[in-house]
Design a protein around this motif. Sequence first.
Motif, PDB file in Angstrom:
ATOM      1  N   VAL A   1       0.865  -1.177   0.000  1.00  0.00           N
ATOM      2  CA  VAL A   1       0.000   0.000   0.000  1.00  0.00           C
ATOM      3  C   VAL A   1       0.907   1.234   0.000  1.00  0.00           C
ATOM      4  N   GLY A   2       0.358   2.386  -0.329  1.00  0.00           N
ATOM      5  CA  GLY A   2       1.141   3.622  -0.332  1.00  0.00           C
ATOM      6  C   GLY A   2       1.653   3.946  -1.722  1.00  0.00           C
ATOM      7  N   GLU A   3       2.042   5.191  -1.890  1.00  0.00           N
ATOM      8  CA  GLU A   3       2.521   5.682  -3.193  1.00  0.00           C
ATOM      9  C   GLU A   3       3.941   5.181  -3.446  1.00  0.00           C
ATOM     10  N   ASP A   4       4.247   4.917  -4.713  1.00  0.00           N
ATOM     11  CA  ASP A   4       5.619   4.534  -5.062  1.00  0.00           C
ATOM     12  C   ASP A   4       6.626   5.591  -4.623  1.00  0.00           C
ATOM     13  N   ALA A   5       6.226   6.865  -4.802  1.00  0.00           N
ATOM     14  CA  ALA A   5       7.143   7.948  -4.440  1.00  0.00           C
ATOM     15  C   ALA A   5       7.466   7.907  -2.944  1.00  0.00           C
ATOM     16  N   SER A   6       6.451   7.605  -2.115  1.00  0.00           N
ATOM     17  CA  SER A   6       6.687   7.542  -0.665  1.00  0.00           C
ATOM     18  C   SER A   6       7.622   6.387  -0.327  1.00  0.00           C
ATOM     19  N   TRP A   7       7.412   5.259  -1.005  1.00  0.00           N
ATOM     20  CA  TRP A   7       8.290   4.103  -0.784  1.00  0.00           C
ATOM     21  C   TRP A   7       9.729   4.469  -1.110  1.00  0.00           C
ATOM     22  N   GLU A   8       9.901   5.187  -2.222  1.00  0.00           N
ATOM     23  CA  GLU A   8      11.267   5.558  -2.616  1.00  0.00           C
ATOM     24  C   GLU A   8      11.922   6.439  -1.567  1.00  0.00           C
ATOM     25  N   ILE A   9      11.148   7.426  -1.079  1.00  0.00           N
ATOM     26  CA  ILE A   9      11.688   8.325  -0.053  1.00  0.00           C
ATOM     27  C   ILE A   9      12.077   7.517   1.184  1.00  0.00           C
ATOM     28  N   ALA A  10      11.172   6.647   1.611  1.00  0.00           N
ATOM     29  CA  ALA A  10      11.412   5.891   2.846  1.00  0.00           C
ATOM     30  C   ALA A  10      12.580   4.916   2.676  1.00  0.00           C
ATOM     31  N   GLU A  11      12.596   4.200   1.528  1.00  0.00           N
ATOM     32  CA  GLU A  11      13.682   3.223   1.324  1.00  0.00           C
ATOM     33  C   GLU A  11      15.039   3.915   1.278  1.00  0.00           C
ATOM     34  N   SER A  12      15.095   5.062   0.595  1.00  0.00           N
ATOM     35  CA  SER A  12      16.410   5.697   0.523  1.00  0.00           C
ATOM     36  C   SER A  12      16.778   6.301   1.874  1.00  0.00           C
ATOM     37  N   ALA A  13      15.764   6.735   2.649  1.00  0.00           N
ATOM     38  CA  ALA A  13      16.070   7.243   3.997  1.00  0.00           C
ATOM     39  C   ALA A  13      16.657   6.134   4.871  1.00  0.00           C
ATOM     40  N   LEU A  14      16.058   4.946   4.791  1.00  0.00           N
ATOM     41  CA  LEU A  14      16.564   3.812   5.571  1.00  0.00           C
ATOM     42  C   LEU A  14      17.981   3.440   5.127  1.00  0.00           C
ATOM     43  N   LYS A  15      18.166   3.427   3.814  1.00  0.00           N
ATOM     44  CA  LYS A  15      19.459   3.054   3.268  1.00  0.00           C
ATOM     45  C   LYS A  15      20.527   4.077   3.666  1.00  0.00           C
ATOM     46  N   ASN A  16      20.175   5.374   3.531  1.00  0.00           N
ATOM     47  CA  ASN A  16      21.133   6.412   3.923  1.00  0.00           C
ATOM     48  C   ASN A  16      21.499   6.328   5.393  1.00  0.00           C
ATOM     49  N   ALA A  17      20.490   6.076   6.219  1.00  0.00           N
ATOM     50  CA  ALA A  17      20.752   5.963   7.663  1.00  0.00           C
ATOM     51  C   ALA A  17      21.723   4.815   7.923  1.00  0.00           C
ATOM     52  N   LEU A  18      21.520   3.695   7.224  1.00  0.00           N
ATOM     53  CA  LEU A  18      22.410   2.541   7.394  1.00  0.00           C
ATOM     54  C   LEU A  18      23.808   2.864   6.884  1.00  0.00           C
ATOM     55  N   ASP A  19      23.886   3.510   5.709  1.00  0.00           N
ATOM     56  CA  ASP A  19      25.195   3.840   5.141  1.00  0.00           C
ATOM     57  C   ASP A  19      25.961   4.778   6.064  1.00  0.00           C
ATOM     58  N   LYS A  20      25.259   5.772   6.605  1.00  0.00           N
ATOM     59  CA  LYS A  20      25.900   6.735   7.516  1.00  0.00           C
ATOM     60  C   LYS A  20      26.426   6.042   8.761  1.00  0.00           C
TER      61      LYS A  20
END
Length: 580
Positions: A371-390
């Motif tokens: 569920v949810g917009e693709d755009a929201s998924w992209e924002i959330a996934e990259s936020a999670l990924k960035n947090a992990l990378d940092k």
Amino acid sequence: MTEKDNAKLTELETLRHSAAHIMADAVLRLFPAAKLAIGPAVEDGFYYDFDCERPFTEDDFKNIEEEMKTIISEKQPFVREEISRSDAMGMFKDNPFKSELIQELPEDETLTIYRHGDFVDFCRGPHIEHTGRLKAFKLLKVAGAYWRGNENNQQLQRIYGTAFSDKKELRKYLTLLEEAAKRDHRKLGKDLDLYSTLENYGPGLVLWHPKGGRIRNAMENFWRESHIKHGYEILFTPHIARLDLWKTSGHWDFYRENMYAPMKVDEVDYELRPMNCPFHILVYKSHLRSYREFPLRWAELGTVYRYERSGVLHGLMRVRGFTQDDAHIFCRPDQIEDEVGSTLDFSLYILKSFGFSDVDIYLSTKPEKYVGEDASWEIAESALKNALDKSKLEYKVDPGEGVFYGPKIDIKIKDSLGRAWQCSTIQVDFNLPERYDMEFVGKDGAKHRPIMIHRALMGSLERFFGVLVEHYAGAFPTWLAPVQATVLPVGEDFVDYAYEVAKQLKKDNVRVEVDDRNEKLGFKIREAQMQKIPYMLVVGAKEVEAESVAVRSRKEGDLGSMSIADFDKKVVSEILERCN
Ligand SMILES: [Zn+2]
Ligand SMILES: [Zn+2]
């Protein structure tokens, strides 16, 4: 074997599944009346389910293993044959289990059987070249198992075994099993009088005994203090609510199999909560929220009730009522990365404080159905990924393994035996804010949807406690130990002094006891060791004279004499340090 993923078996799984065939062959040679059900490879070995009137016991293992060795020495090749559906039905007409499986397969599927010697099984394979390739195996236990895991079906007998590519690996595994059995939390829970479960009045429901309660109290106090330090507010919410709340959340539609039947209150359906989230959302919705308030971090030690089949209940590891160290973070989309990053750090800090610094981290992304917009998924996934990378932490990506409502990060801890336990989870949720029509007023004065993040660090307190018991084999670090020190007077003349010592330590909240029984010192010491108490303080004439204690540490042995004040300082600083 008819498990779906057969074609994808690894080399070890192929070996283990072949071992299951060899075991089934051996059982049939010894007990020709037995009927075969299924025999897959599983995580640490394999099993085969049998329908046999004669109950199998572990005393049969020696004979079955001997028979298996004979089959192995015969080096019989595994032969694959394709077979028509009608031939398969004919071949297995006397076996209701195989017949059921054959009938269920899609029309276009190529059916195969595998033979070795006179033994034949309906199976997708693959298998090892010949029976002689099985070099290291052992039968482990026998247990009841329902056909297809369903309690309404016939009960079968499941024989578990394991197999490895060589004898050394097998020995290593068997030693691990022995070690795990010694520290089994169900055994230690009893020996150390920590907890019990309501066997006759509610399986899967836990009674915390005083000593377990002391540990839980230490866990909770630490949890609460550190959450408040990390900017969380603590919520308390009810255990039941009208069923409607769970209809709005979607749990009644999608999670019903884990929920209990509703109960009537004033003619209205009420439900025991399986989750805490909706209550936190109601607190959120109690007034109009502004972007200025964000992030909101709300935590609760929330007890939930989830239905589990009685057959899968297991000590504290799988229960029907447990307390989650739950929290929800409400924020703007541009805050996800910071919030996830700090939650990740916080999670690792908490786990490390309990003695777990070895972790595996997984990032799970958008599944096929979501569920949810693709755009929201992209924002959330990259936020999670960035947090992990940092964070510079190593992690694995599990593509498509996110929950339908959002991406997530899972953390598995490794215990002292190297076993992995899934504990922490951080999940973004696009679903519930929508279902409950949550809003906040943005900088632009317009209304927006907040981001909701669910997170639990220990997961379930009960399960985490079970893991702690096994990780430490009951020898808890001082800050968690139910009894941190025991004072042992060497004779009756010194009992008063022993209580004086205890009184002084208690002033600093040290959990201390006096063993004033008229027993020999050696006996008291042995008992304190069995109870895994971190410090024994022996007191006699010399100690009374010098106002000191003779300290024996569980870890370091004899530490010699210390003034009461010095020991007090030592133990208090150790408690504050926790496991760091
Ligand atoms: Zn097979
Ligand atoms: Zn939640």
